[in-house]
Scaffold this active site. Sequence first.
Site, short mmCIF file in Angstrom:
data_model
loop_
_atom_site.label_atom_id
_atom_site.label_comp_id
_atom_site.label_asym_id
_atom_site.label_seq_id
_atom_site.Cartn_x
_atom_site.Cartn_y
_atom_site.Cartn_z
CB SER A 170 64.75 57.63 59.85
OG SER A 170 65.78 57.12 59.04
CG ASP A 324 71.67 57.49 63.64
OD1 ASP A 324 71.84 56.97 62.52
OD2 ASP A 324 70.71 58.24 63.90
CG HIS A 354 68.90 55.19 62.41
ND1 HIS A 354 68.87 56.55 62.22
CD2 HIS A 354 67.95 54.67 61.60
CE1 HIS A 354 67.95 56.84 61.31
NE2 HIS A 354 67.36 55.71 60.93
#
Length: 380
Positions: A170, A324, A354
Amino acid sequence: GNVLLLYFSESLRSNIHVSRFDMTGQNSLFAEILGLNNSMESMMFFSRFQSVPPTSDENVTVRDTTFNDIPVRIYVPQRKPKSLRRGLFYIHGGGWCWGSNAYESYDLLSRWTADKLDAVIVSTNYRLAPKYHFPIQFEDVYTALKWFLHPNVLENYGVDPRRVGISGDSAGGNLAAAVTQQLLEDPDVKIKLKVQSLIYPALQNFDMDLPSYRENSHFPILSKSLMVRFWSEYFTTDRSLEKAMLSNQHIPLESIHQFKLVNWSSLLPEKFKKGHIYKTPTHGSSELAKKYPGFLDVKASPLLADDNKLRNLPLTYIITCQYDVLRDDGLMYVTRLRNSGVQVVHSHVEGAFHGTVSFLFMKIGYRLANQYISWLDENL
């Protein structure tokens, strides 16, 4: 629908992980509504309860230290090495606003990686927004990475200088991509990274109207509004940037030419376009860019790098997930790297969302982590 059912049923069986996350978000929002503080500060406060101390076990020695004043947690396998070990530098996620290498999920992932690869893992921290803004996070990570890459430090930890990689998820994937690009321009660093492994990375803030943002705008864990909030907090607490980003009107006219570097209509594989129509983003005021130039910086948005820089990057592994908002960032980077001649392995995980790698108690999280570690085992 099915993935939501899976997500909640598996989460209930875990008893605590998702309830922790949900309570963190709810309490943080409530505190901000009351005017008590910034919700990102509240999220950081509540999430501290997810941290675990550095605890060695029968397989891995774990300890906290600092690399040039940057806190890092180091994992070294207990078994006697047959030769110099591989080394991996890991950067945690959390939207540049929260997260820690001490979180239970990151601690477990690093522990597994060290044991299964017989590798030394350095998991770094960095200062966080809203107290600290770009480029502080980038600079902290770069400082720790350069320290690790010093020949004397690698020798001290028994790491083979020819087999060092970088990874992150991320926002950590964003920082990993950015510092890997920066290393190419640094004459002081003689040791080259062998691989970079990016787990659902955030790679650009120019266009917030990608198909993945449209399709997953309200999906749990990372909604479009939360991702935009993370991006804006990375640069400033001024909420006018967040508002402009949400309407996709934050890029000034003089930077419009860079949209070609993040144009999903030309960079996404056909199956991910799914009939979506590309809308040329509307340019915004130059005032925001003058106040907060960081959001136009390639060190914040690695997808803005030109082809000449990209072509020298190491072997790359990119993981993207179906559910995501950041899926298309990863997909576009895969295309741009391949077009520049970089060897890229792309793993798109259907049914994953995610943050999946932090949910190691779920089958899909466990599978994604094993896939990631297996790739590193074969290529690092």
